[in-house]
Enzyme design. Structure first.
Site, PDB file in Angstrom:
ATOM      1  N   CYS A   1      55.634  62.736  99.662  1.00  0.00           N
ATOM      2  CA  CYS A   1      56.940  62.083  99.804  1.00  0.00           C
ATOM      3  C   CYS A   1      57.882  62.940 100.649  1.00  0.00           C
ATOM      4  O   CYS A   1      57.626  63.180 101.823  1.00  0.00           O
ATOM      5  CB  CYS A   1      57.508  61.738  98.434  1.00  0.00           C
ATOM      6  SG  CYS A   1      58.860  60.534  98.531  1.00  0.00           S
TER       7      CYS A   1
ATOM      8  N   HIS B   1      53.591  57.931  97.029  1.00  0.00           N
ATOM      9  CA  HIS B   1      53.350  58.758  95.842  1.00  0.00           C
ATOM     10  C   HIS B   1      51.934  58.503  95.323  1.00  0.00           C
ATOM     11  O   HIS B   1      51.720  57.578  94.534  1.00  0.00           O
ATOM     12  CB  HIS B   1      54.358  58.420  94.740  1.00  0.00           C
ATOM     13  CG  HIS B   1      55.732  58.922  95.000  1.00  0.00           C
ATOM     14  ND1 HIS B   1      56.121  60.209  94.689  1.00  0.00           N
ATOM     15  CD2 HIS B   1      56.816  58.328  95.555  1.00  0.00           C
ATOM     16  CE1 HIS B   1      57.386  60.383  95.025  1.00  0.00           C
ATOM     17  NE2 HIS B   1      57.829  59.261  95.553  1.00  0.00           N
TER      18      HIS B   1
ATOM     19  N   GLU C   1      50.384  60.130  93.134  1.00  0.00           N
ATOM     20  CA  GLU C   1      50.351  60.375  91.679  1.00  0.00           C
ATOM     21  C   GLU C   1      50.866  59.177  90.893  1.00  0.00           C
ATOM     22  O   GLU C   1      50.688  59.124  89.673  1.00  0.00           O
ATOM     23  CB  GLU C   1      51.166  61.630  91.340  1.00  0.00           C
ATOM     24  CG  GLU C   1      52.672  61.469  91.328  1.00  0.00           C
ATOM     25  CD  GLU C   1      53.327  61.471  92.701  1.00  0.00           C
ATOM     26  OE1 GLU C   1      54.576  61.489  92.753  1.00  0.00           O
ATOM     27  OE2 GLU C   1      52.609  61.454  93.721  1.00  0.00           O
TER      28      GLU C   1
END
Length: 206
Positions: free
Chosen positions: A81, A185, A187
């Site tokens: 990011c 992102h 994750e």
């Protein structure tokens, strides 16, 4: 494998990134000073927030210099990011210089009717130059984005994936040398994000 160093400069979603890698069997250690990088297999540069405050913290902590030394030695780093944006020379969002590890600038996303900013939500990656993050023949990957700015690399060949926004392709992921980064992102991107992080870990173990 040696641990992965997670750079902690006070502006990253460290917990979710650490959890994502630990689910894949990686050991993750916080990095708050350059000396702590010794012995790491790779570094993670996360980031949530604005460009200038992030660069100020990296500069004041000495981490910017340590990251330069790390990448100058050809060691692996993955930005996430804001971490992607910090790798470039500068940003429309602020006036400070970026890390400059990748040539190019970060520009504001185009403001067009019907396309709210920040660009937020799930979008499919558009593969570009193959890399360990987005290899040739990679199956369609939907990732979760939250951003108002996007990098414009001076070397188009370092773009490994784009995403469609307001009728144009904007940078979603980059790869150059041992430096990789993603604007989205991983994750928070469920199985597709997990698969991308696993590809990076496999590349570290090559």
């Amino acid at each position: 494998m040696s641990p992965i160093g997670l750079i902690d400069y006070g502006m990253g979603n460290l917990h979710s990134v650490q959890r994502a890698f630990e689910r894949l069997g990686a050991e993750v250690v916080p990095i708050r000073a350059g000396a702590a990088m010794e012995g790491c297999a790779g570094l993670l540069l996360p980031g949530v927030g604005a460009f200038d405050p992030a660069m100020k913290r990296l500069d004041q902590s000495g981490l910017a210099t340590a990251i330069h030394q790390w990448c100058g030695a050809g060691k692996p780093l993955l930005g996430i990011c804001l971490g992607l944006q910090l790798l470039f020379e500068g940003s429309d969002e602020g006036s400070r210089e970026g890390l400059g590890l990748l040539k190019g600038r970060v520009l504001a996303l185009p403001r067009k009717s019907g396309h709210p900013i920040p660009h937020m939500g799930w979008e499919p990656l558009i593969p570009a130059q193959p890399s360990p993050l987005v290899p040739s023949g990679c199956e369609e990957s939907w990732m979760y984005f939250v951003h108002s700015y996007a990098a414009v690399p001076a070397e188009p060949s370092c773009t490994t994936a784009n995403v469609a926004f307001a009728g144009q392709a904007v940078t979603a992921a980059v790869w150059q040398g041992a430096i990789g980064a993603c604007q989205f992102h991983p994750e928070k991107s469920a199985e597709a994000g997990e698969a991308l992080l696993m590809r990076w870990l496999d590349w570290l173990n090559r």
